[in-house]
Design a protein around this motif. Structure first.
Motif, short mmCIF file in Angstrom:
data_model
loop_
_atom_site.label_atom_id
_atom_site.label_comp_id
_atom_site.label_asym_id
_atom_site.label_seq_id
_atom_site.Cartn_x
_atom_site.Cartn_y
_atom_site.Cartn_z
N ASP A 233 0.81 -1.22 0.00
CA ASP A 233 0.00 0.00 0.00
C ASP A 233 0.84 1.27 0.00
O ASP A 233 0.28 2.38 -0.03
CB ASP A 233 -0.94 0.02 1.21
CG ASP A 233 -1.97 -1.08 1.16
OD1 ASP A 233 -2.24 -1.59 0.05
OD2 ASP A 233 -2.51 -1.44 2.22
N GLY A 234 2.14 1.14 0.06
CA GLY A 234 3.02 2.30 -0.01
C GLY A 234 2.72 3.33 1.06
O GLY A 234 2.63 3.02 2.25
N GLU A 235 2.54 4.58 0.64
CA GLU A 235 2.32 5.67 1.58
C GLU A 235 1.02 5.54 2.36
O GLU A 235 0.84 6.18 3.40
CB GLU A 235 2.34 7.01 0.84
CG GLU A 235 3.72 7.45 0.37
CD GLU A 235 4.66 7.64 1.55
OE1 GLU A 235 4.34 8.42 2.46
OE2 GLU A 235 5.72 6.98 1.56
N ALA A 236 0.10 4.72 1.87
CA ALA A 236 -1.17 4.53 2.57
C ALA A 236 -1.09 3.46 3.66
O ALA A 236 -2.06 3.26 4.40
CB ALA A 236 -2.27 4.16 1.57
N ALA A 237 0.04 2.75 3.75
CA ALA A 237 0.18 1.70 4.77
C ALA A 237 0.06 2.30 6.17
O ALA A 237 0.61 3.36 6.45
CB ALA A 237 1.51 0.99 4.59
N ARG A 238 -0.63 1.59 7.06
CA ARG A 238 -0.95 2.13 8.38
C ARG A 238 0.23 2.01 9.35
O ARG A 238 0.82 0.94 9.51
CB ARG A 238 -2.15 1.41 8.98
CG ARG A 238 -3.46 1.65 8.24
CD ARG A 238 -4.61 0.90 8.88
NE ARG A 238 -4.92 1.42 10.21
CZ ARG A 238 -5.83 0.86 11.01
NH1 ARG A 238 -6.49 -0.23 10.64
NH2 ARG A 238 -6.08 1.40 12.20
N VAL A 239 0.54 3.11 10.00
CA VAL A 239 1.55 3.16 11.06
C VAL A 239 0.93 3.88 12.24
O VAL A 239 0.28 4.92 12.08
CB VAL A 239 2.81 3.92 10.61
CG1 VAL A 239 3.83 3.97 11.75
CG2 VAL A 239 3.43 3.28 9.37
N SER A 240 1.16 3.34 13.45
CA SER A 240 0.71 4.01 14.67
C SER A 240 1.91 4.25 15.57
O SER A 240 2.73 3.36 15.77
CB SER A 240 -0.34 3.15 15.41
OG SER A 240 -0.75 3.79 16.60
#
Length: 342
Positions: A233-240
């Motif tokens: 998902d590139g830049e849309a990949a979820r990070v918290s």
């Protein structure tokens, strides 16, 4: 104040769920009450830290099941379940069951590596297989495959009056997209991205290369970017991101003094890499919501995320957590551009 590149979209919190050995029920009830409060305040998620053979939550999946029945909207996560203590197939069954009971609200975070104090616990945990257990990323891959519905056996069908499935039951179709890896190293970030997981960062990272920076924010930023570079998902990949922040807007003078003392005692570990693993710890951020927001906006890794799960300090009282969460939701979150969920 430097602008954020990503408006804060999801606000969560993380709790360890401490209890008194003489009254463990009250500690667990307090955790459930804090989660219920979080939902009323509009938080998007509540996360449970995992502790074995300590006076903290040892079974976050069970606590999530209980929380799912006294809440209706807030997402429930683990940060993190150490898979060295778990059988991936059994855990996959438990996670899918709780996810269905919650209406698809759980976000299981996991990590790998040998259990803490393994030499002291291995005979109780794996009396027959301690020397051959695999604590690598392969253990995560097994869990991923099982949760995502890949076959667990080559047998299925009817045997007598019983019907057997070749995959874990129950199956919760959306759960595979809500699995998180909790990592503090570049290799973990890359692996999580390559395997389509979400990525949990915390207040601990590894300064792996002595020739490179020991700036916590820069190291964490490199992990976030490596994760997204390797994720489909590139830049849309979820990070918290999960830093420790303690807003003091509505705190009493006694609370403020205690919070500042807590953070000050933890400062020495933030000044240089710690131990053979070269762990770097982020300083706890204590202050008014305006002060905390200013420091977060200046944090280069924070500017890369649109989700946070701020960690509650370990040793405070229930009333302290009520004050901190209330200030987070009513003052800090809006200062970061967040809007509470309905």
């Amino acid at each position: 104040m430097p602008p954020t590149s990503r408006p804060l979209r999801k606000l969560g919190f993380l709790t360890i769920g401490l209890f008194d050995d003489a009254d463990p029920r009250r500690g667990h009830e307090s955790t459930l009450e804090i989660i219920e409060l979080g939902e009323r305040l509009g938080f998007d998620s509540a996360w449970l830290r995992h502790r074995h053979l300590q006076y903290g939550i040892s079974s976050p999946v069970a606590v999530m099941a209980a929380a799912s029945q006294c809440t209706s909207r807030i997402e429930l996560g683990t940060a993190v379940i150490p898979l060295g203590w778990e059988n991936p197939l059994r855990l996959a069954e438990d996670l899918a069951t709780v996810d269905l009971l919650s209406g698809g609200r759980i976000n299981p975070g996991v990590s790998v590596g040998p259990p803490m104090h393994y030499d002291q616990v291995k005979d109780a945990l794996y009396p027959d297989t301690a020397d051959v257990e695999d604590f690598s990323y392969e253990r995560v891959r097994r869990l991923l495959d099982l949760v995502r519905g890949k076959p667990a056996t080559d047998f299925s069908g009817v045997e007598g009056f019983e019907v057997f499935s070749d995959r874990v039951q129950p199956h919760s179709p959306g759960l595979g997209r809500r699995l998180w890896y909790g990592g503090g190293s570049l290799s973990s970030a890359r692996w999580a991205g390559e395997h389509g997981m979400n990525f949990l960062t915390s207040s601990v990272v590894k300064a792996e290369n002595p020739q490179e920076t020991t700036d916590f924010a820069q190291i964490q930023l490199s992990h976030i970017r490596a994760f997204r570079d390797h994720h489909p998902d590139g830049e849309a990949a979820r990070v918290s991101q999960g830093l420790v922040v303690i807003p003091t807007d509505s705190a009493t003078p006694e609370q403020r003094a205690r919070y500042e003392e807590y953070a000050a005692k933890r400062i020495p570990r933030t000044t240089s890499p710690q131990g053979p693993a070269r762990l770097m710890f982020a300083p706890d951020i204590v202050g008014t919501s305006a002060e905390i927001a200013e420091r977060l906006h200046a944090h280069v890794a924070f500017r890369e995320v649109d989700e946070v799960a701020f960690a509650l300090p370990f040793t405070f009282d229930h009333e302290d957590y009520v004050q901190i969460l209330t200030d987070m939701a009513t003052r800090l979150g809006p200062a970061l551009g967040w809007q509470p969920s309905a």
